[in-house]
Design a protein around this motif. Sequence first.
Motif, PDB file in Angstrom:
ATOM      1  N   ILE A  54      -0.734   2.983  -8.291  1.00 31.73           N
ATOM      2  CA  ILE A  54      -1.413   3.997  -7.473  1.00 31.73           C
ATOM      3  C   ILE A  54      -2.859   4.168  -7.913  1.00 31.73           C
ATOM      4  O   ILE A  54      -3.134   4.554  -9.048  1.00 31.73           O
ATOM      5  N   ALA A  55      -3.785   3.864  -6.992  1.00 29.05           N
ATOM      6  CA  ALA A  55      -5.204   4.111  -7.281  1.00 29.05           C
ATOM      7  C   ALA A  55      -5.516   5.534  -6.834  1.00 29.05           C
ATOM      8  O   ALA A  55      -5.178   5.925  -5.714  1.00 29.05           O
ATOM      9  N   VAL A  56      -6.136   6.303  -7.708  1.00 31.60           N
ATOM     10  CA  VAL A  56      -6.513   7.670  -7.343  1.00 31.60           C
ATOM     11  C   VAL A  56      -8.038   7.732  -7.270  1.00 31.60           C
ATOM     12  O   VAL A  56      -8.724   7.431  -8.256  1.00 31.60           O
ATOM     13  N   GLY A  57      -8.547   8.079  -6.100  1.00 35.03           N
ATOM     14  CA  GLY A  57      -9.988   8.215  -5.932  1.00 35.03           C
ATOM     15  C   GLY A  57     -10.436   9.506  -6.592  1.00 35.03           C
ATOM     16  O   GLY A  57     -10.056  10.593  -6.142  1.00 35.03           O
ATOM     17  N   VAL A  58     -11.194   9.393  -7.675  1.00 35.27           N
ATOM     18  CA  VAL A  58     -11.625  10.600  -8.403  1.00 35.27           C
ATOM     19  C   VAL A  58     -13.151  10.677  -8.382  1.00 35.27           C
ATOM     20  O   VAL A  58     -13.839   9.868  -9.009  1.00 35.27           O
TER      21      VAL A  58
END
Length: 322
Positions: A54-58
């Motif tokens: 899971i890539a989390v855009g932060v």
Amino acid sequence: MSSSKSCHKCSQPACYIRPHGKIPLCLTHFNEAFVKRVKKTILDNKLFQRNDRIAVGVSGGKDSIALLNVLHKLRKDFPSELVVITIDEGITNYREDSVKYAKLVAEKFDLEHHIYSFEELFGYSLDQIIAIDAKTERSLGACSFCGILRRRALNIAARKAGADVLCTGHNQDDEAQTVIMNILRGEVLRIMRSSPTPRKKHESLVPRAKPFRRTPEEEIVLYCVLNDLPYQEVSCPYAVEASRGPLRDFMLDYQNKYPSTGINVISSADQILELTSKTEEPMNNNYSKRKIDTCPECGEISSSGQCKVCEVLNYLKKKESS
Ligand code: SF4
């Protein structure tokens, strides 16, 4: 927000009263309810599969900082790997700080962190784009450029990170405003493009998930404050140009009187989506089932012919040389 009432689950003083239902909650039970809602959103909308990367855009703002914290807490419920991605648009005196907060949280959880800038991906920072665009009589506005390029940048970053799904921190208020914006622009069928369940529409497009879709912005701010989560509190200097500003103000005001407004708008959009997914052509054919093309110029996906990113970059090159 705080009150002299006791929590409805224990005898501790309440730190928050949920507007919908007027439920007083202490810190422990506020946190519990906050995380529980996100977990329910993930389960109801089948946001993750077991062992997903899971890539989390932060960005470093409140939504993404809170999101990464909650997803980290939920790791035992959804066995998966988290990776952080940050897009630096190149906004002087603003993005430098938020990138710092994104780095801090990625380090805190010892997560892989990939940072990409507009400049390295597209050849221009957002500030440079605005300077070029300012030479024209009819400026498109920072948010139009930013939205198109950031969507692409996030997808490239998530794809390069080998992610199965890309999570963003869009909250209930953002989602409700988007639905109303589409209606106000006469584009109600665009609702069909934003299914709450991530769908693989094209091999080069990483499906998107919004675990905060049902979480109000007010609770996200409170979650950050009560849990001492540092985040970028300054607004983007270009935010004043955003066309959704007046709508945001209107909806906040309306929601103060009728607390279920945001969630009702989202539920209405979901009902339209469900109804139209059962509809035969031609209405549905234009949106949810429409074919995704490849841009002849850059090879990335496009709804038809040249993609929006190439359109923007060609426009800028033309303006630069004129
Ligand atoms: Fe980009 Fe506009 Fe958001 Fe600033 S306010 S980050 S320019 S979309």
